[in-house]
Design an enzyme around this catalytic site. Structure first.
Site, PDB file in Angstrom:
ATOM      1  N   GLU A 159     -45.398 -14.342  -8.010  1.00 15.52           N
ATOM      2  CA  GLU A 159     -46.411 -14.554  -9.042  1.00 15.52           C
ATOM      3  C   GLU A 159     -46.686 -16.029  -9.220  1.00 15.52           C
ATOM      4  O   GLU A 159     -47.831 -16.447  -9.408  1.00 15.52           O
ATOM      5  CB  GLU A 159     -45.947 -13.938 -10.366  1.00 15.52           C
ATOM      6  CG  GLU A 159     -47.011 -13.945 -11.479  1.00 15.52           C
ATOM      7  CD  GLU A 159     -46.975 -15.173 -12.379  1.00 15.52           C
ATOM      8  OE1 GLU A 159     -47.816 -15.253 -13.298  1.00 15.52           O
ATOM      9  OE2 GLU A 159     -46.127 -16.066 -12.181  1.00 15.52           O
ATOM     10  N   GLU A 160     -45.616 -16.818  -9.144  1.00 15.41           N
ATOM     11  CA  GLU A 160     -45.744 -18.254  -9.386  1.00 15.41           C
ATOM     12  C   GLU A 160     -46.531 -18.966  -8.290  1.00 15.41           C
ATOM     13  O   GLU A 160     -46.920 -20.120  -8.453  1.00 15.41           O
ATOM     14  CB  GLU A 160     -44.363 -18.885  -9.544  1.00 15.41           C
ATOM     15  CG  GLU A 160     -43.539 -18.341 -10.709  1.00 15.41           C
ATOM     16  CD  GLU A 160     -44.075 -18.739 -12.077  1.00 15.41           C
ATOM     17  OE1 GLU A 160     -45.144 -19.396 -12.143  1.00 15.41           O
ATOM     18  OE2 GLU A 160     -43.436 -18.391 -13.085  1.00 15.41           O
TER      19      GLU A 160
END
Length: 310
Positions: A159-160
């Site tokens: 996600e990052e």
């Protein structure tokens, strides 16, 4: 949470939804024991400590996190699968867990990202959301809940790096499989140390999202907690689901945004200070979590799931 989320105007809900009011007493959601959620966070911290201080994509700490969550779900009778993908030259992983039973053509899904940034262990971002939905999933089994809808949980990788894992998952589904998912609820940062109580706005989201927003707001109202709407747009893992036309909702306790005086009056905490001063830093440890915010959000996650899936 990948980047700062813009905050919208405050909105307080004064009553429960019709769906909740109509739910039989036998389907009442459990009060989630925050100590259990904290125990999961301690495990994520231990994993990070043993793996260069982080649980980031492509690093050993992330895969160890996936394997540990999977072991807990396998023991609780979930059907689990690990989905691999490649991003930034490294292999990433999503964990998908299905609870047996329920209408397979009517799926309610909860998710959150399990990866941290490389700078730290990522306990608030997003160990808190990951641990909370894990405990809710375990309580589905422990309470003998038998929803009419099918339950599915997801823990997303990378996600990052730009919502990579969740996007990969949604894109891997056929049109038919996408159409079976009737609701997706996302939980990203649910224990910020100077917390706000934000619910994803349904503005601009697929039809059906407003009902999810209202259920989440009603859950906080039942706890005596005022909420504000936040426009998360495409900035967390619900985005790929929304693009596929799937109704979405979620909660958030704030990142590097600054708490206002009005918000401090409403929620407590410190005005003029970030909701999470350790956002994307090495100090995002188990000491960087509000137990009160964590507890309240976990209870709202459970009440919303029970109301939506019953």
């Amino acid at each position: 949470m990948r980047i700062l989320i813009a905050l919208a105007a405050a909105l307080m809900v004064t009553g429960s939804t019709a769906a909740q009011a109509a739910a039989p007493a036998a389907l009442a959601a459990p009060n989630i024991n925050v100590a259990n959620v904290q125990a999961h966070l301690n495990q994520f911290q231990s994993i990070a400590n043993a793996n260069s201080g982080n649980r980031a994509h492509g690093r050993p700490g992330y895969l160890a996190s996936i394997n540990w969550v999977k072991s807990k779900l396998d023991a609780a009778g979930y059907t689990t699968r690990v989905q691999s993908f490649t991003s930034n030259g490294a292999t990433g992983y999503n964990l998908i867990a299905d609870y047996p039973g329920g209408d397979a053509n009517n799926v309610v899904m909860l998710g959150g990202h399990l990866d941290s940034v490389s700078a730290g262990p990522g306990i608030n971002d997003n160990g808190t959301g990951s641990a909370s939905i894990l405990e809710v999933a375990l309580q589905v089994k422990a309470t003998g809940f038998q929803p009419t809808k099918h339950l599915r949980f997801g823990w997303w990788g990378a996600e990052e790096l730009g919502l990579v894992g969740s996007t990969y998952y949604v894109n891997s589904l056929s049109s038919t499989e996408k159409s079976k998912i009737k609701a997706y609820l996302n939980f990203d940062m649910t224990g910020s140390p100077n917390p706000g109580y934000f619910v994803y706005s349904s503005s601009g989201q697929p039809t059906g999202s407003a009902a999810l927003t209202q259920r989440l707001q009603a859950g906080f109202t039942a706890l005596g907690v005022q909420t504000e709407l936040t426009n998360v747009g495409g900035r967390s893992d619900h985005a790929a689901f929304a693009r596929a036309g799937i109704p979405t909702g979620g909660t958030f306790t704030g990142a590097e945004g600054i708490k206002t005086s009005a918000q401090a009056s409403k929620w407590g905490g410190t005005a003029g200070q970030a909701f999470d001063r350790c956002y994307h830093r090495s100090c995002d440890t188990t000491a960087n979590v509000s137990a009160t915010a964590l507890d309240r959000n976990a209870d709202v996650i459970a009440s919303t799931l029970w109301a939506t899936a019953a």
